[in-house]
Write a protein that holds these residues in place. Structure first.
Motif, PDB file in Angstrom:
ATOM      1  N   PHE A  53       0.964 -16.725  32.005  1.00  0.00           N
ATOM      2  CA  PHE A  53       1.500 -18.000  32.481  1.00  0.00           C
ATOM      3  C   PHE A  53       1.990 -17.869  33.925  1.00  0.00           C
ATOM      4  N   SER A  74       0.570 -20.037  37.069  1.00  0.00           N
ATOM      5  CA  SER A  74       1.349 -20.802  38.041  1.00  0.00           C
ATOM      6  C   SER A  74       1.028 -20.352  39.462  1.00  0.00           C
ATOM      7  N   LEU A  75       0.906 -19.045  39.623  1.00  0.00           N
ATOM      8  CA  LEU A  75       0.572 -18.521  40.949  1.00  0.00           C
ATOM      9  C   LEU A  75      -0.790 -19.043  41.394  1.00  0.00           C
ATOM     10  N   ALA A  99      -2.186 -21.712  40.504  1.00  0.00           N
ATOM     11  CA  ALA A  99      -2.118 -23.133  40.821  1.00  0.00           C
ATOM     12  C   ALA A  99      -1.784 -23.300  42.301  1.00  0.00           C
ATOM     13  N   LEU A 100      -1.021 -22.354  42.829  1.00  0.00           N
ATOM     14  CA  LEU A 100      -0.621 -22.460  44.233  1.00  0.00           C
ATOM     15  C   LEU A 100      -1.671 -21.910  45.189  1.00  0.00           C
ATOM     16  N   ASP A 155      -4.947 -20.550  44.254  1.00  0.00           N
ATOM     17  CA  ASP A 155      -6.290 -20.401  43.684  1.00  0.00           C
ATOM     18  C   ASP A 155      -6.495 -18.972  43.186  1.00  0.00           C
ATOM     19  N   PRO A 156      -7.374 -18.833  42.200  1.00  0.00           N
ATOM     20  CA  PRO A 156      -7.586 -17.510  41.611  1.00  0.00           C
ATOM     21  C   PRO A 156      -8.118 -16.494  42.611  1.00  0.00           C
ATOM     22  N   GLN A 207      -4.738 -21.565  29.601  1.00  0.00           N
ATOM     23  CA  GLN A 207      -4.002 -22.804  29.347  1.00  0.00           C
ATOM     24  C   GLN A 207      -3.367 -23.379  30.599  1.00  0.00           C
ATOM     25  N   THR A 208      -3.649 -22.772  31.739  1.00  0.00           N
ATOM     26  CA  THR A 208      -3.011 -23.221  32.971  1.00  0.00           C
ATOM     27  C   THR A 208      -4.040 -23.770  33.948  1.00  0.00           C
ATOM     28  N   ALA A 209      -3.517 -24.452  34.969  1.00  0.00           N
ATOM     29  CA  ALA A 209      -4.399 -25.031  35.979  1.00  0.00           C
ATOM     30  C   ALA A 209      -5.182 -23.944  36.707  1.00  0.00           C
ATOM     31  N   GLN A 235      -8.813 -22.365  35.317  1.00  0.00           N
ATOM     32  CA  GLN A 235     -10.030 -23.149  35.151  1.00  0.00           C
ATOM     33  C   GLN A 235     -11.279 -22.283  35.052  1.00  0.00           C
TER      34      GLN A 235
END
Lengths: 411, 411
Positions: free
Chosen positions: A322, A326-327, A329-330, A332-333, A359-361, A364
């Motif tokens: 998680f 969150s990281l 989301a800020l 990108d992977p 389960q996180t943005a 994806q």
DNA sequence: AGGCTTTTTTTCGAGCCTCAAAAAAATAGT
DNA sequence: ACTATTTTTTTGAGGCTCGAAAAAAAGCCT
């Protein structure tokens, strides 16, 4: 604010460019350097002539006898190992190590020492660091005047200018301006670097293919740390070394963290947290030190059978997942390197981590996120410090006009 | 990789420097420019003579008649408004607006239109955007050839090269390469920018004192967005516009977010989330559109008396606070601007937000973190797009050697 | 072996750019 | 009107990079 480019900066920068090209490529010919820098052959020729004359570079005949091509053979350029030396100091839990490194990056001397960092008073801790450095500098084999830089690495938070340790888990002491202390004592420019940042620096030198412009190095050890490279630049906070991934909030008001707050990622994924959870100790219990051997035993037990040990790693994976989500989301992977003793147990962590991240943005493209592991952080930190110091020297040697550092002195 | 500095780049960059100094300062004299850029007077003189001759700058007599100093009076330099023009296109929920802006930054024409973005098919949405731009370009008062750039802003995620909309809450459509579409249609270079990034850009121009090197702009509206400036640079993800603060995880497995995942900050702090919570609707319920008027009424109710409305804002504040805390763990605290309709209800949000942030690593200096509010996001987004486009022109006009854009053409 | 190719490196002149200092311009004070 | 002061422009010198051509250092071919 923004400042124009002066005419004399031009040469300075292009010299830096050439040196850095040589450091990266190993033994490039002038032609190769021209290609990678985009400068003309004549410019490269002029600059490298200067650098050779100043003793910074050397011509090393055979680049390789491979592919006996037609035409005039290329002359490889290499860093002159004697052009300078740097010193690395790595201070970690109960352990202090120093290395002397030549300009080409080879270790030429080292020394290590155990000490009780957790209980040492301020003067003693600083004194030990100074003493070990002094011993290395007094080595008769070493030309002290050639030592151009000291880079010290420490677990914990440093300021954004790499001057001081602000806080560290290895000692109750805070705000020790190690860079200033070392500079004052030895008259050699010094910096104080964050351990995880140095891991990231080292990874980039070790494997520039994988760790190039964007990647994340996460330390899974007693605490959780992170070094972040974004767009080719080491990321730091605005005031501190930043990147305190371990203290992002996983569960508001959750488990007690070593930092005194609650619900941090580290409070679920740090060694002490995994241990606490596996042993059925309350989440409110104060963190305890867990030895590496104990952690390895714990991992072995978890691999052996289902039970609270396996569940503890699962929870750690979830927190990390998680947090990474969150990281991501800020930013990108990006590729991740897991470093430290618990990275050796990454097989136990990964499934839950991937489940959480999906389960996180940021998850994806969850399956495209790749992890690499490296159980031993200390060599990485030392390498990172060495490269940090050396690249600083690269940009120092040429800077003040024509101040020669080695070899004959120059007009 | 890293590329050397060619000799001809020098002039190019210093021209950019001068233009940008004029844009920032308004009407600086040559001496002032020399001071801020660090270049010599003669260089500034030469460059500004070129720029005036090319019609990019103009001499405007009285900088100010204030302080009648001795000596030769300074001659103010200003941007020539006719040197170029740019177009901004802002697409938001059910609303499309276009503005034509002269080189000095003044709006010289605008047009707005309501449309049903949520249900429009792809061709129609693109068609409307092209049509409104075309109408503006056909305005007989406008010299089309002077339009040098189009900057389009949109709520949602764009790619890191500012070329395409990848995803947006205002339409079910995805991956629309607006920059390419506009360029192909009108032959004018274009970019596709993220709305919150543009808010950050605009804030920096509006109040460079407060919003200089490090700050955060957060959009509190239907969704939660963020624009981030770190070390003077607009922060973007490695692939996308990044900074998806609203989709950091607040509570793993928690409330249903508009993005389809669970527990995002937005699922607690977005308009729909506050509404859902205030109305006692389940956290699992699908997000609904809530009008600005409804939100204002909700805030009024919450101010009036204790109750589920006030509690809803409290929970939003908590989510934002823990999210900011995690963010601050990564980047260190920085000034925050809250923008959008729910920023007008920040008084209801702030207490819980501060309480939450104080429980995080980033909240160490909780009281030194300052918030500013700005209820209206649209003007900010347009201003940001305008400045984005103009600064691009600043760096385009001079780039290819001496290609004149306005005024007499040049040797 | 000797000349020819090929490739790398060096050399040289030209063109720019920036800088420092001097000259010119514009105004206030006396 | 003249001097002092400040800003702007001009001028000459010095550096840097570039492109082209020359030089150097091999291997290849007859």
């Amino acid at each position: 604010m923004s400042v124009g480019i002066r005419h004399d900066d031009l040469r300075r920068r292009n010299r830096a460019m050439v040196i850095s090209a040589v450091r990266r490529a190993g033994q490039p010919s002038r032609t190769e350097i021209a290609a990678t820098t985009g400068l003309s052959h004549s410019t490269i020729s002029a600059i490298s002539a200067d650098l050779i004359q100043e003793g910074i570079l050397t011509e090393s005949k055979a680049s390789e006898p491979t592919a006996l091509k037609r035409g005039r053979p290329q002359i490889g350029l290499a860093l002159n190992p004697e052009a300078a030396a740097v010193l690395t100091v790595v201070l970690s839990l109960n352990f202090l190590s120093v290395a002397v490194i030549d300009y080409a990056g080879q270790v030429i001397a080292e020394e290590q020492r155990r000490l009780d960092t957790l209980v040492m008073p301020r003067d003693e801790l600083i004194g030990e660091c100074l003493a070990i450095v002094r011993r290395r500098l007094q080595d008769p084999d070493l030309d002290v005047s050639s030592v151009a830089r000291i880079a010290m690495g420490i677990q914990g938070i440093t300021d954004s200018h790499s001057r001081a340790m602000l806080w560290s888990p290895i000692t109750p002491l805070t705000d020790i301006p190690f860079a200033d202390i070392l500079e004052r004592e030895f008259g050699i420019p010094a910096t104080m670097e964050n351990d995880c940042n140095m891991m990231a620096v080292a990874l980039r030198w070790r494997d520039p293919e994988r760790y190039r412009d964007n990647f994340i190095a996460i330390l899974l050890s007693h605490g959780i740390g992170m070094g972040l490279v974004l767009k080719g630049e080491l990321f730091t906070g605005t005031h501190s070394s930043g990147g305190e991934f371990g203290h992002m909030i996983h569960r508001p008001g959750g488990a007690l963290c070593r930092c005194g707050r609650r619900g941090c990622v580290e409070a679920y994924a740090g060694n002490y947290a995994i241990w606490r959870s596996a042993m059925g100790i309350s989440e409110d219990a104060a963190p305890t030190d867990v030895g590496d051997a104990d952690m390895r035993a714990l991992a072995a037990k978890a691999r052996q059978e289902e039970g609270p040990e396996r569940e503890a790693y699962r929870r750690a994976g979830e927190a990390l997942g998680f947090g990474l989500g969150s990281l991501f989301a800020l930013i990108d992977p990006a590729p991740v390197a897991m470093v430290g003793v618990s990275a050796a147990a990454f097989d136990l962590i990964e499934p839950a981590l991937r489940e959480a991240i999906a389960q996180t943005a940021g998850g994806q493209h969850s399956n495209s996120i790749s992890f690499d592991t490296e159980p031993n952080e200390l060599p990485l930190i030392r390498e990172g410090c060495a490269m940090r110091a050396l690249t600083f020297v690269d940009q120092e040697i040429f800077a003040p006009g024509m101040q020669a550092r080695a070899g004959k002195h120059v007009a």
